[in-house]
Design an enzyme around this catalytic site. Structure first.
Site, short mmCIF file in Angstrom:
data_model
loop_
_atom_site.label_atom_id
_atom_site.label_comp_id
_atom_site.label_asym_id
_atom_site.label_seq_id
_atom_site.Cartn_x
_atom_site.Cartn_y
_atom_site.Cartn_z
N GLU A 1 0.82 -1.21 0.00
CA GLU A 1 0.00 0.00 0.00
C GLU A 1 0.85 1.26 0.00
OE1 GLU A 1 -2.59 -3.27 0.92
OE2 GLU A 1 -0.65 -2.67 1.78
N HIS B 1 -9.95 -5.57 9.53
CA HIS B 1 -10.53 -5.36 8.21
C HIS B 1 -11.92 -4.72 8.30
CE1 HIS B 1 -7.54 -8.51 7.56
NE2 HIS B 1 -7.56 -8.23 6.26
#
Length: 332
Positions: free
Chosen positions: A64, A133
Site C-alpha cells: 500500500e 478489516h
C-alpha cells in the site's frame, strides 16, 4: 422509469463513474490490488480491465505504501489516478504518502503543484472480517489539512461524488461502506457531479436533528420512520462530506429543531460527531438548543469477529430511537 434514470447498485454506480472517467479522460487510470482480472476484492472494478486494458487498470503488488506513492507521484505529473485500497484499514500502511506527501505537496511547493489523486477505501463493519478489516478511519484523514474526505451513502452520490472528486485539483479520500455495495438506488445515466462539501437533508423534521454519515444515514431514516409513529418528527441530514463540513446546513437544522444527535459508526471518542458537536456549540445554534447535544458512535473496542458482538459494537436502529427519545423527553 425513464430509461435515462435507472436503478443501479452502489458498486455498479462507482464502476460506471470510473468507466465514464476512463472513456473521457486519458489521464485517468486505476490502481490497486486484485482490481484487474479478479475485478476487485468487492467486485467494484468488475470487467473494466477487459474494456480498458492493463495499462489503464493496473494490478499492484501487495504494498500500500508503494502503490500510494506511485499514485501521488503520477498525480503530481498531471495524471488522474484512482487508487483502491482493498480495505480502509490498510491506509495505515500508506499514511506517509497520504498525510505527508499528498496532503502537503501543494503547500510545500508554494501552490505550484497540485495532487489530483482519488483514493477509495472500502470501510466499516458487518461482513465478519474482524478487527483488522472492519474499521472506520475517516476521522483520521479528515484531521489532515489538504485532504478532502467524503462518505457517499447512496448509489446516486457514490457516482456523482466520485466524478466530482476526479475534477478536483486536490487529493480526495472516498470511504465506501462495504454493506452499501449491494444497495440499489436511482442513478442517472451519463456524467453528473454531486458537490463536495454539501450535505443533503434526507428527511425534513421539526423535533430533533440527526446528523449521520454513510450507512448510518439509512439507519437514521429507519429510526425516523419508527419515531414518526410515536409523534416525533426527526430531521435527517446526510453529511456526504466530512471535510469540508457543510456548516450552514447543520446549523440551520439545529436552529429549527433545537436538538441534535450525531450518529456515526467509527469509535465515538474523537470521531466526526465530536467535531459536529463542537461546531454547533461554538455557533449561534447553541442558544437554540433545548437539550444537550448527543453523540452515538462505535464502542471503545476493536470490531469483534463474532457476528452478534460485531453488531453490538456499532450503533443500530434501536440505539438511535432510544437516543432521540431521550433528547425529546419533556418537550411537551
Amino acid at each position: 422509469m425513464d430509461a435515462a434514470v435507472r436503478e443501479l447498485s452502489y458498486s455498479q454506480a462507482i464502476q460506471e463513474a470510473m468507466a465514464i472517467a476512463l472513456e473521457s479522460d486519458p489521464r485517468v487510470f486505476l490502481m490497486g490490488e486484485d482490481i484487474g482480472v479478479y475485478g476487485g476484492a468487492f467486485q467494484v472494478t468488475g470487467d473494466l480491465v477487459e474494456r480498458f486494458g492493463t495499462e489503464r487498470v493496473i494490478d499492484m503488488p501487495i504494498s500500500e505504501l508503494g502503490g500510494a506513492g506511485v499514485a501521488v507521484g503520477a498525480a503530481m505529473t498531471g495524471m488522474r489516478p484512482i487508487f483502491e485500497f482493498q480495505f480502509s484499514d490498510f491506509a495505515t500502511l500508506a499514511m506517509e504518502q497520504i498525510v505527508n506527501q499528498a496532503a502537503k505537496m501543494r503547500f510545500m511547493l508554494g501552490g505550484e503543484v497540485s495532487v489530483p489523486v482519488v483514493m477509495r477505501f472500502p470501510a466499516g463493519s458487518g461482513t465478519g472480517a474482524a478487527a483488522q478489516h472492519s474499521q472506520s478511519l475517516e476521522a483520521w484523514l479528515a484531521h489532515v489539512p489538504g485532504l478532502k474526505v467524503i462518505q457517499p451513502a447512496t448509489p446516486h452520490d457514490a457516482k456523482g461524488l466520485l466524478l466530482a472528486a476526479l475534477a478536483d485539483p486536490d487529493p480526495v479520500m472516498i470511504f465506501e461502506h462495504k454493506l452499501l455495495y449491494k444497495m440499489k438506488g436511482v442513478v442517472p445515466e451519463g456524467h453528473y457531479t454531486v458537490p463536495i462539501g454539501k450535505a443533503e437533508v434526507r428527511k425534513a423534521g421539526r423535533d430533533a436533528t440527526i446528523v449521520a454519515t454513510s450507512i448510518m444515514v439509512h439507519k437514521a431514516l429507519d429510526a425516523a420512520a419508527q419515531l414518526m409513529g410515536e409523534g416525533i418528527d426527526v430531521e435527517v441530514i446526510d453529511l456526504r462530506t466530512i471535510r469540508p463540513l457543510d456548516r450552514e446546513t447543520v446549523i440551520g437544522s439545529v436552529k429549527k429543531t433545537t436538538r441534535l444527535l450525531c450518529v456515526y459508526e467509527a469509535v465515538k471518542t474523537l470521531g466526526i460527531g465530536a467535531e459536529i458537536s463542537a461546531m454547533v456549540a461554538e455557533s449561534e445554534a447553541f442558544d437554540y438548543l433545548d437539550a444537550p447535544i448527543m453523540r452515538l458512535g462505535g464502542a471503545e473496542s476493536p470490531i469483534p469477529y463474532n457476528p452478534d458482538l460485531e453488531k453490538s459494537a456499532v450503533p443500530q436502529v434501536p440505539d438511535i430511537v432510544a437516543g432521540i427519545r431521550k433528547l425529546v423527553e419533556g418537550r411537551r
